[in-house]
Design a protein around this motif. Structure first.
Motif, PDB file in Angstrom:
ATOM      1  N   ALA A 109       0.853  -1.190   0.000  1.00 17.68           N
ATOM      2  CA  ALA A 109       0.000   0.000   0.000  1.00 17.68           C
ATOM      3  C   ALA A 109       0.886   1.236   0.000  1.00 17.68           C
ATOM      4  O   ALA A 109       1.836   1.334   0.786  1.00 17.68           O
ATOM      5  CB  ALA A 109      -0.911   0.005   1.227  1.00 17.68           C
ATOM      6  N   VAL A 110       0.558   2.154  -0.901  1.00 20.09           N
ATOM      7  CA  VAL A 110       1.224   3.455  -0.966  1.00 20.09           C
ATOM      8  C   VAL A 110       0.127   4.515  -0.941  1.00 20.09           C
ATOM      9  O   VAL A 110      -1.058   4.196  -1.023  1.00 20.09           O
ATOM     10  CB  VAL A 110       2.125   3.570  -2.218  1.00 20.09           C
ATOM     11  CG1 VAL A 110       3.183   2.477  -2.222  1.00 20.09           C
ATOM     12  CG2 VAL A 110       1.324   3.533  -3.494  1.00 20.09           C
ATOM     13  N   VAL A 111       0.525   5.781  -0.837  1.00 20.79           N
ATOM     14  CA  VAL A 111      -0.443   6.865  -0.669  1.00 20.79           C
ATOM     15  C   VAL A 111      -0.583   7.660  -1.968  1.00 20.79           C
ATOM     16  O   VAL A 111       0.388   8.192  -2.490  1.00 20.79           O
ATOM     17  CB  VAL A 111      -0.012   7.810   0.472  1.00 20.79           C
ATOM     18  CG1 VAL A 111      -1.054   8.901   0.687  1.00 20.79           C
ATOM     19  CG2 VAL A 111       0.231   7.018   1.755  1.00 20.79           C
ATOM     20  N   ARG A 112      -1.817   7.725  -2.469  1.00 22.69           N
ATOM     21  CA  ARG A 112      -2.108   8.521  -3.671  1.00 22.69           C
ATOM     22  C   ARG A 112      -2.067  10.016  -3.322  1.00 22.69           C
ATOM     23  O   ARG A 112      -2.119  10.396  -2.151  1.00 22.69           O
ATOM     24  CB  ARG A 112      -3.502   8.193  -4.196  1.00 22.69           C
ATOM     25  CG  ARG A 112      -3.696   6.785  -4.688  1.00 22.69           C
ATOM     26  CD  ARG A 112      -5.170   6.615  -5.107  1.00 22.69           C
ATOM     27  NE  ARG A 112      -5.514   5.237  -5.349  1.00 22.69           N
ATOM     28  CZ  ARG A 112      -5.535   4.672  -6.554  1.00 22.69           C
ATOM     29  NH1 ARG A 112      -5.229   5.386  -7.613  1.00 22.69           N
ATOM     30  NH2 ARG A 112      -5.868   3.404  -6.688  1.00 22.69           N
ATOM     31  N   LEU A 114       5.093   6.893  -5.054  1.00 23.85           N
ATOM     32  CA  LEU A 114       6.266   6.722  -4.186  1.00 23.85           C
ATOM     33  C   LEU A 114       7.274   7.855  -4.340  1.00 23.85           C
ATOM     34  O   LEU A 114       7.932   8.233  -3.368  1.00 23.85           O
ATOM     35  CB  LEU A 114       6.944   5.384  -4.468  1.00 23.85           C
ATOM     36  CG  LEU A 114       6.192   4.168  -3.954  1.00 23.85           C
ATOM     37  CD1 LEU A 114       6.842   2.889  -4.469  1.00 23.85           C
ATOM     38  CD2 LEU A 114       6.124   4.173  -2.440  1.00 23.85           C
ATOM     39  N   ARG A 115       7.409   8.378  -5.529  1.00 19.85           N
ATOM     40  CA  ARG A 115       8.341   9.498  -5.722  1.00 19.85           C
ATOM     41  C   ARG A 115       7.881  10.721  -4.925  1.00 19.85           C
ATOM     42  O   ARG A 115       8.702  11.477  -4.410  1.00 19.85           O
ATOM     43  CB  ARG A 115       8.462   9.832  -7.202  1.00 19.85           C
ATOM     44  CG  ARG A 115       9.267   8.801  -7.963  1.00 19.85           C
ATOM     45  CD  ARG A 115       9.442   9.173  -9.435  1.00 19.85           C
ATOM     46  NE  ARG A 115      10.099   8.088 -10.140  1.00 19.85           N
ATOM     47  CZ  ARG A 115       9.513   7.310 -11.046  1.00 19.85           C
ATOM     48  NH1 ARG A 115       8.252   7.531 -11.400  1.00 19.85           N
ATOM     49  NH2 ARG A 115      10.187   6.328 -11.621  1.00 19.85           N
ATOM     50  N   ALA A 116       6.583  10.918  -4.821  1.00 24.79           N
ATOM     51  CA  ALA A 116       6.043  12.071  -4.101  1.00 24.79           C
ATOM     52  C   ALA A 116       5.846  11.799  -2.612  1.00 24.79           C
ATOM     53  O   ALA A 116       6.029  12.688  -1.782  1.00 24.79           O
ATOM     54  CB  ALA A 116       4.715  12.500  -4.718  1.00 24.79           C
ATOM     55  N   ARG A 117       5.460  10.568  -2.287  1.00 30.51           N
ATOM     56  CA  ARG A 117       5.129  10.199  -0.907  1.00 30.51           C
ATOM     57  C   ARG A 117       5.668   8.787  -0.667  1.00 30.51           C
ATOM     58  O   ARG A 117       4.994   7.807  -0.978  1.00 30.51           O
ATOM     59  CB  ARG A 117       3.610  10.238  -0.697  1.00 30.51           C
ATOM     60  CG  ARG A 117       3.024  11.647  -0.773  1.00 30.51           C
ATOM     61  CD  ARG A 117       1.523  11.625  -0.985  1.00 30.51           C
ATOM     62  NE  ARG A 117       1.137  10.861  -2.180  1.00 30.51           N
ATOM     63  CZ  ARG A 117       1.247  11.317  -3.432  1.00 30.51           C
ATOM     64  NH1 ARG A 117       1.706  12.517  -3.674  1.00 30.51           N
ATOM     65  NH2 ARG A 117       0.892  10.559  -4.460  1.00 30.51           N
ATOM     66  N   PRO A 118       6.842   8.645  -0.089  1.00 30.51           N
ATOM     67  CA  PRO A 118       7.485   7.333   0.020  1.00 30.51           C
ATOM     68  C   PRO A 118       6.907   6.395   1.082  1.00 30.51           C
ATOM     69  O   PRO A 118       7.315   5.234   1.144  1.00 30.51           O
ATOM     70  CB  PRO A 118       8.945   7.675   0.329  1.00 30.51           C
ATOM     71  CG  PRO A 118       8.891   9.015   0.984  1.00 30.51           C
ATOM     72  CD  PRO A 118       7.725   9.727   0.347  1.00 30.51           C
ATOM     73  N   ALA A 119       5.953   6.851   1.884  1.00 33.41           N
ATOM     74  CA  ALA A 119       5.379   5.989   2.930  1.00 33.41           C
ATOM     75  C   ALA A 119       4.785   4.727   2.309  1.00 33.41           C
ATOM     76  O   ALA A 119       4.014   4.804   1.347  1.00 33.41           O
ATOM     77  CB  ALA A 119       4.320   6.737   3.718  1.00 33.41           C
ATOM     78  N   GLY A 170       7.417   1.646   6.365  1.00 30.94           N
ATOM     79  CA  GLY A 170       8.589   2.509   6.281  1.00 30.94           C
ATOM     80  C   GLY A 170       8.570   3.300   4.995  1.00 30.94           C
ATOM     81  O   GLY A 170       7.619   3.237   4.210  1.00 30.94           O
ATOM     82  N   ASP A 171       9.624   4.046   4.778  1.00 33.22           N
ATOM     83  CA  ASP A 171       9.744   4.833   3.557  1.00 33.22           C
ATOM     84  C   ASP A 171      10.450   4.030   2.475  1.00 33.22           C
ATOM     85  O   ASP A 171      11.365   3.252   2.758  1.00 33.22           O
ATOM     86  CB  ASP A 171      10.520   6.123   3.821  1.00 33.22           C
ATOM     87  CG  ASP A 171       9.673   7.166   4.534  1.00 33.22           C
ATOM     88  OD1 ASP A 171       8.427   7.032   4.523  1.00 33.22           O
ATOM     89  OD2 ASP A 171      10.250   8.109   5.096  1.00 33.22           O
ATOM     90  N   SER A 172      10.027   4.251   1.244  1.00 30.90           N
ATOM     91  CA  SER A 172      10.576   3.545   0.086  1.00 30.90           C
ATOM     92  C   SER A 172      11.647   4.369  -0.615  1.00 30.90           C
ATOM     93  O   SER A 172      11.601   5.600  -0.620  1.00 30.90           O
ATOM     94  CB  SER A 172       9.475   3.265  -0.935  1.00 30.90           C
ATOM     95  OG  SER A 172       8.570   2.331  -0.440  1.00 30.90           O
ATOM     96  N   GLU A 173      12.559   3.636  -1.218  1.00 37.08           N
ATOM     97  CA  GLU A 173      13.547   4.211  -2.122  1.00 37.08           C
ATOM     98  C   GLU A 173      13.430   3.441  -3.429  1.00 37.08           C
ATOM     99  O   GLU A 173      13.417   2.210  -3.422  1.00 37.08           O
ATOM    100  CB  GLU A 173      14.952   4.046  -1.548  1.00 37.08           C
ATOM    101  CG  GLU A 173      16.043   4.482  -2.481  1.00 37.08           C
ATOM    102  CD  GLU A 173      17.438   4.210  -1.938  1.00 37.08           C
ATOM    103  OE1 GLU A 173      18.401   4.614  -2.612  1.00 37.08           O
ATOM    104  OE2 GLU A 173      17.574   3.593  -0.866  1.00 37.08           O
TER     105      GLU A 173
END
Length: 142
Positions: A20-23, A61-66, A82-85
């Motif tokens: 899950a990532v944040v739109r 993910l580029r804008a919001r890595p959570a 956690g945060d993504s790279e």
């Protein structure tokens, strides 16, 4: 962070998990991926990792890595937050061999391949990227 519970559960179901990532509007974007654990190619710290080429996920993910990853096997589950790279053709990192990293993530998920050159060709053609999640929280009933 101890990711041994993730390693154990990955071994049971080829690392199949939800991510899950944040739109941009704050709603979750979820999908099913194969994810595993490996050492970060630069820092050597264990991270959760998967490979993707989904434009919605990568843009988010580029804008919001959570990020949250959630694995299950029978009635046991474990989640990593956690945060993504992103490391890939559009998001290079000095000193990181992207084709080798994509292979390493695939193997960490339990994958094998008979023709790595073909695997590398397809990954490059599809512009796939590795997503590495630095664990800030690990929960579950492992």
């Amino acid at each position: 962070m101890d990711l041994d519970a993730v390693r154990r559960i990955v071994a049971e179901d080829s690392g199949l998990c939800t991510v899950a990532v944040v739109r941009a509007d704050g709603r979750p974007h979820t999908s099913l991926v194969n994810a595993g654990v490996l050492d970060h190619p630069v820092t050597g710290t264990p991270v959760a990792a998967y490979v993707t080429y989904g434009p919605v996920k990568l843009t988010a993910l580029r804008a919001r890595p959570a990020t949250s990853l959630h694995w299950r096997a029978r009635w046991r589950w474990v989640a990593v937050e956690g945060d993504s790279e992103i490391i890939g053709p559009d998001d290079p990192r000095d000193g990181v061999d992207v084709p080798q990293l994509l292979r390493d993530v695939f193997v960490a998920c339990g994958g094998t391949h008979d023709d790595w050159a073909e695997y590398d060709r397809v990954m490059a053609e599809q512009r796939r990227a590795a997503v590495l999640v630095a664990p800030e929280r690990v929960v579950g009933n492992r």
